[in-house]
Design an enzyme around this catalytic site. Sequence first.
Site, PDB file in Angstrom:
ATOM      1  CG  ASP A 136      -1.950   1.082   1.210  1.00  0.00           C
ATOM      2  OD1 ASP A 136      -1.705   2.123   0.555  1.00  0.00           O
ATOM      3  OD2 ASP A 136      -2.997   0.924   1.865  1.00  0.00           O
ATOM      4  CE1 TYR A 165      -7.404  10.407   0.785  1.00  0.00           C
ATOM      5  CE2 TYR A 165      -8.563   9.170  -0.907  1.00  0.00           C
ATOM      6  CZ  TYR A 165      -8.110   9.289   0.388  1.00  0.00           C
ATOM      7  OH  TYR A 165      -8.347   8.277   1.276  1.00  0.00           O
ATOM      8  NE  ARG A 167      -1.504  12.314   9.799  1.00  0.00           N
ATOM      9  CZ  ARG A 167      -2.149  11.625   8.882  1.00  0.00           C
ATOM     10  NH1 ARG A 167      -1.664  10.474   8.457  1.00  0.00           N
ATOM     11  NH2 ARG A 167      -3.277  12.059   8.359  1.00  0.00           N
TER      12      ARG A 167
HETATM   13  C1  LIG Z   1      -5.352   7.017   3.150  1.00  0.00           C
HETATM   14  C2  LIG Z   1      -5.102   5.570   3.108  1.00  0.00           C
HETATM   15  C3  LIG Z   1      -6.047   4.714   2.552  1.00  0.00           C
HETATM   16  C4  LIG Z   1      -7.345   5.261   2.059  1.00  0.00           C
HETATM   17  O1  LIG Z   1      -8.214   4.349   1.540  1.00  0.00           O
HETATM   18  P1  LIG Z   1      -9.555   4.888   0.864  1.00  0.00           P
HETATM   19  O2  LIG Z   1     -10.174   3.692   0.297  1.00  0.00           O
HETATM   20  O3  LIG Z   1      -9.173   5.925  -0.125  1.00  0.00           O
HETATM   21  O4  LIG Z   1     -10.387   5.534   1.918  1.00  0.00           O
HETATM   22  C5  LIG Z   1      -5.744   3.357   2.485  1.00  0.00           C
HETATM   23  N1  LIG Z   1      -4.569   2.888   2.975  1.00  0.00           N
HETATM   24  C6  LIG Z   1      -3.648   3.700   3.532  1.00  0.00           C
HETATM   25  C7  LIG Z   1      -2.364   3.154   4.038  1.00  0.00           C
HETATM   26  C8  LIG Z   1      -3.901   5.062   3.625  1.00  0.00           C
HETATM   27  O5  LIG Z   1      -3.007   5.874   4.194  1.00  0.00           O
END
Ligand SMILES: *Cc1c(COP(=O)(O)O)cnc(C)c1O
Length: 413
Positions: free
Chosen positions: A198, A223, A372
């Site tokens: 991720d 985003y 943060r």
């Molecule tokens: C921000 C973030 C997400 C966001 O997931 P969404 O499906 O866009 O809400 C997922 N994984 C990590 C590690 C993040 O920091």
Amino acid sequence: MKTLNDFNAHDLDRQDPLARFRDRFEMPQGVIYMNGNSLGPLTRDARERMARTVSEEWGEDLIRGWNTAGWYDLARRVGDKIGRLIGADAGETVMCDSTSVNLFKAVSSALDLRPGRTKIVTEAGNFPTDLYMLDGINRFSAEKYDIQILPRDQIADAIDEETAVVVLTHVHYVTGEIFPLRELTARAHEMGALTVWDLSHSVGAVDVRLNDWGADFAVGCGYKHLNGGPGAPAFLFAARRYHETMRQPLSGWFSHKSPFAFRDDFEPTVGAGRMLCGTTGVLGGSALEAAVDLMLESDQAERLEKMKLLSRYFQLLVGERCQGLGLDCVSPDDVEKRGAHLSYRHENAYAVMQNLIARGVIGDFRAPDQMRFGFSPLFMSFSDIKNAVDILADILGRGSWQAAEYQTRNAVT
Ligand SMILES: *Cc1c(COP(=O)(O)O)cnc(C)c1O
């Protein structure tokens, strides 16, 4: 050798090769934005592109826009541009859905490619949606997996011959700590397991080299550092070696070999397009494309270098100015070991952050007691850092955060 201590914000700004990008962003007067890691700001290019996409493409081209305005290509085109930021080759990344949904598709594909294996390894304290999606996959799947949610220092040893997939976040959303994904990819492959990385807090912020590392699948957010706008589409990377064999359960028509043949039977396309599901979100995708184009105009090494300098400068000034004022840094001390944000613990972190926001310094709060601060090389200056620390030191020194107005919690913190 000169150290950061020998410079002032003004010198650092004068020598900043990326200073020219600041005007490409729409930043409200009086705001020091230290939250590009959570929601990147609006670029002028994205604002113009949105206006054009809405009024010319949607407004005038109507349905013809799928062909005339390049909408049908958008998912792959923007995917390839994001791919350049994460060390992928063309054709390996698509833009689509949310990070959560993409996790579902990537992890399901990896599990399907490793039949007979029973373990999924992930980190305790990983971003919640990653853990929740694994839970959801386990409920949905006919196989029941042993999901091992472990502290960071036990992950490598836990990967064994029973492990189907390792699911980890590159840059930790609170501490900013960077996982050594090159080593972990090698470890997973040594045991025959696959990887889903991720990159939500890494893409556009830190060095990512998926193909150098040999990574299998990756997902990430549009985003945050990519500045794609609230709820922007996310992305999914699938290494080319799986393009003919991977299967994911959300087999919507955009992943079909020929969606416009309208056949009853499903035949997946070959390529990263297999990871698509339904119709591309053209409005969000257009804003994201404009923002990514802007990022690709800048030099990746310069961005990385400036991000580290901004981060070190903040760390240094906070160390000097806020000593004994109740702040405790929870991020790695070494800038090479952390991503593009710093987190500090404070007993009253929520109120302190509300007070900072009221004074124009926008960072964020993460429960239970952490603040943060993000570092974005394209729109932040060293003077911003100095001014932000001046305000932080003033708030903590005077205890102004104790005012009643800073104590009530909003729905989104
Ligand atoms: C921000 C973030 C997400 C966001 O997931 P969404 O499906 O866009 O809400 C997922 N994984 C990590 C590690 C993040 O920091």
